[in-house]
Design an enzyme around this catalytic site. Structure first.
Site, PDB file in Angstrom:
ATOM      1  N   LYS A  46     -35.688   4.879 -54.173  1.00 31.94           N
ATOM      2  CA  LYS A  46     -36.232   6.238 -54.248  1.00 31.94           C
ATOM      3  C   LYS A  46     -36.701   6.501 -55.665  1.00 31.94           C
ATOM      4  CE  LYS A  46     -33.605  10.005 -54.121  1.00 31.94           C
ATOM      5  NZ  LYS A  46     -33.955  10.713 -55.349  1.00 31.94           N
ATOM      6  N   GLU A  48     -38.536   9.596 -58.191  1.00 35.83           N
ATOM      7  CA  GLU A  48     -38.878  11.001 -58.349  1.00 35.83           C
ATOM      8  C   GLU A  48     -40.287  11.117 -58.903  1.00 35.83           C
ATOM      9  OE1 GLU A  48     -35.982  12.899 -60.821  1.00 35.83           O
ATOM     10  OE2 GLU A  48     -34.362  12.560 -59.403  1.00 35.83           O
ATOM     11  N   GLU A 115     -36.513  18.853 -52.825  1.00 37.32           N
ATOM     12  CA  GLU A 115     -35.301  19.482 -53.349  1.00 37.32           C
ATOM     13  C   GLU A 115     -35.599  20.838 -53.970  1.00 37.32           C
ATOM     14  OE1 GLU A 115     -31.462  18.554 -56.258  1.00 37.32           O
ATOM     15  OE2 GLU A 115     -32.864  16.945 -55.772  1.00 37.32           O
TER      16      GLU A 115
END
Length: 197
Positions: A46, A48, A115
């Protein structure tokens, strides 16, 4: 990551690429991703960010490594924002987030975490991409939800974002147990005769 892999039976294990291992250096990003996949035997990585990590995402995907994106509040970049407040509240940031989600989807990310963003923005993103959208503080109009286990079980009573639902208060339970243990040790009640060999 390796210890998690050893413990799981059928879960998908996605490992965050460490801060500094993929920003601005796509070859470094690939090396980090390959190392995580080889040494930890992870199933995916993952990253960001959106357009600013485009080269890294492309290079990792080209190598055959599954990538999950992460947009909105991105904890590794917290000093860029200076706060843990809700992201994409302003129209310009919401527009960029949507563009980044579409970009990550087109590149081939198998999923995207959103998020701490407004629910209406999450809904728009979910309806605009084919990749599953996983929300954490992103409302109910997403494909899946995540809640950090330590938060879910109440290990930290000082962390109180709106999206957090505690299902038990282990902070209080553990604090009370530790206080009782200390009291019993100081009063010489622990260990008692039945607790000795």
């Amino acid at each position: 990551a390796a210890s998690v892999i050893r413990a799981v039976k059928r879960s998908l294990v996605v490992v965050d690429l460490p801060f500094g291992s993929y920003q601005g250096d796509s070859m470094g990003a690939l090396k980090s991703a390959v190392r995580i996949m080889k040494e930890a035997e992870a199933h995916a990585v993952k990253l960001e960010g959106g357009s600013e990590v485009l080269d890294s995402v492309e290079r990792i995907l080209t190598a055959g490594i599954p990538v999950m994106g992460h947009l909105g509040l991105t904890p590794q970049s917290i000093y860029k924002f200076g706060t843990y407040s809700v992201r994409a509240k302003e129209e310009s940031e919401a527009k960029r987030l949507l563009e980044d989600a579409i970009l990550l989807d087109k590149l081939g990310c198998f999923g995207i975490v959103l998020e701490k963003i407004p629910a209406k923005v999450s809904k728009k993103v979910t309806n605009s991409v084919t990749a599953p959208i996983i929300g954490i503080g992103a409302g109910s109009e997403v494909d899946g939800q995540v809640l950090v286990t330590h938060d879910l079980v109440g290990l930290n009573s000082e962390f109180n974002p709106r999206f957090l639902r505690r299902y038990v208060n282990l902070d209080e339970i553990m604090s009370n147990a530790i206080k009782a243990y200390i009291k019993d040790v100081k009063s010489l009640d622990f260990p008692n005769k039945d607790e000795q060999y």
